[in-house]
Design a protein around this motif. Structure first.
Motif, PDB file in Angstrom:
ATOM      1  N   PRO A 136       0.425   0.931   2.310  1.00  0.00           N
ATOM      2  CA  PRO A 136       1.265  -0.236   2.606  1.00  0.00           C
ATOM      3  C   PRO A 136       1.229  -1.333   1.541  1.00  0.00           C
ATOM      4  N   GLU A 137       0.859  -0.983   0.320  1.00  0.00           N
ATOM      5  CA  GLU A 137       0.549  -2.015  -0.676  1.00  0.00           C
ATOM      6  C   GLU A 137       1.737  -2.892  -1.063  1.00  0.00           C
ATOM      7  N   THR A 138       2.951  -2.347  -1.108  1.00  0.00           N
ATOM      8  CA  THR A 138       4.074  -3.185  -1.544  1.00  0.00           C
ATOM      9  C   THR A 138       4.319  -4.352  -0.590  1.00  0.00           C
ATOM     10  N   ARG A 139       3.825  -4.249   0.638  1.00  0.00           N
ATOM     11  CA  ARG A 139       4.012  -5.349   1.592  1.00  0.00           C
ATOM     12  C   ARG A 139       3.218  -6.597   1.200  1.00  0.00           C
ATOM     13  N   SER A 167       6.501   1.388   1.988  1.00  0.00           N
ATOM     14  CA  SER A 167       5.224   1.343   2.725  1.00  0.00           C
ATOM     15  C   SER A 167       5.374   1.982   4.099  1.00  0.00           C
TER      16      SER A 167
END
Length: 374
Positions: A136-139, A167
């Motif tokens: 979920p890193e792009t969040r 994500s």
């Protein structure tokens, strides 16, 4: 041994548990160091024939790295300590991937980010009906790491790009289809799996024992979406991905490119749910960090050309070393975790304002000592 890691050896099984359920077993630097010490100790321990890795509580295996700890590093300009955290974590992930004994990872419940770094590279990866798997890193204005780009790059077609940019959270069926897991076992049967591993019942090998409990999880929504995901997420830039998603959702044709022709683009989908899904994916991309999306797209595509997990981890280390110094990571964590206003102010705020060639510059940035020095 800290309060957040428990380990025991019995009947040939080394059982290590992430024991921080109040934080969904999120990984602190201390936990990573202790896990590395345990795996190193058990490597040559004749009493350990197989390792079982799981998380305490019923909510999740591991929600990822300790985001608040990362925020402290970033906010206090303690970038050197953050890089040491990542080096230690990546070495642990690679150790599990190359471990000389079978590692059985129980990804029951939430398994994200750093949790995938631990479990996603294990030799036997089990999911359950409660599993929720994601990078979920792009969040938070970041990029997939812990070998996530390696797994995403190997997913069928463009599913890995979709999972990375959006994500997207996978259930058990999705995780198996995308290559993040191997077996589906109902959560109520996990204790029986561990017992069978200890009893060494015929057919004997850990993988064969787990297969005795394996069931079919049902259809994968990702697999069903494969055609239009491939058509949309094969676009050369994030902006063009969004445009293709809009065109698909609205039943419009796109201009032919070298990656997709107008005849292959699914202009008239049979499933109205697919068009709603595509529209929502486009809407979501427009809310995320333009910098994180641009770098992540290039990172996953370049990971397809790499030779090994370790090469992918080195590439990711260059990325995270850069991101830890950037505004968007601090702002993303602030908005999602600290203040929880869910209103990040990205800089730059639009895709067309991202510096041309930025992704290549970051991917090739070798200012810092690598994870594995030459």
């Amino acid at each position: 041994m800290s309060d957040h890691i428990s380990a025991s050896v019995a009947d040939g099984v080394g059982h290590v548990t992430l024991d921080r359920p109040q934080a969904l077993n999120a990984l602190s630097y201390e936990m990573i160091r202790e896990l590395a010490a345990i795996f190193e100790l058990w490597r040559t321990d004749s009493e350990v024939g197989v390792v079982v890795l799981d998380g305490a509580g019923e909510r999740g295996f591991c929600a990822g790295g300790d985001i608040r700890e990362l925020y402290t590093y970033a906010s206090n300009d303690d970038h050197a300590e953050a890089r040491e955290f990542f080096r230690a974590e990546y070495r642990l992930d690679a150790m599990i991937a190359r471990y000389p004994k079978p590692v059985v990872a129980l990804m029951d419940g939430i398994t994200m980010g750093g949790g995938i770094g631990l479990a996603g590279h294990a030799s036997i990866r089990i999911v359950t009906e409660r599993s929720r798997i994601a990078m979920p890193e792009t969040r938070i204005g970041f990029t997939p790491d812990v070998g996530g780009s390696w797994l995403l790059a190997k997913a069928p077609g463009e599913l890995g790009v979709h999972l990375a940019l959006n994500s997207r959270t996978m259930d058990a069926a999705d995780a198996i289809h995308a290559g993040f897991a191997d077996f589906f076992v109902p959560s109520e049967r996990l204790p029986h799996v561990i017992q069978a591993l200890a009893e060494r019942a015929d057919p004997g090998t850990p993988a064969e024992i787990v297969m005795l409990f394996d069931e079919t999880p049902g259809p994968s929504a990702l697999a069903l979406a494969r055609d239009w995901v491939d058509a949309c997420y094969s676009a050369p830039t994030v902006a063009e991905v969004i445009e293709r998603l809009r065109a698909f959702a609205e039943g419009r044709a796109t201009e032919p490119t070298e990656n997709v022709s107008s005849s292959s683009f699914p202009q008239h989908p049979l499933d109205p749910g697919a068009t709603a899904y595509a529209a929502a994916a486009a809407d979501e991309l427009e809310t995320l960090s333009p910098t994180a999306l641009t770098v992540t797209l290039e990172a996953v595509r370049r990971a397809r050309t790499l030779r090994s997990l370790e090469d992918a981890l080195e590439q990711e280390f260059r990325l995270v070393s850069w991101f830890i110094e950037q505004h968007d990571l601090r702002e993303g964590i602030r908005a999602q975790v600290i203040d929880k206003d869910r209103n990040p102010r990205w800089n730059p705020s639009t895709l067309d304002a991202v510096e041309p060639g930025l992704a290549a510059l970051v991917l090739d940035d070798a200012r810092f000592e690598p994870v594995w020095p030459a």
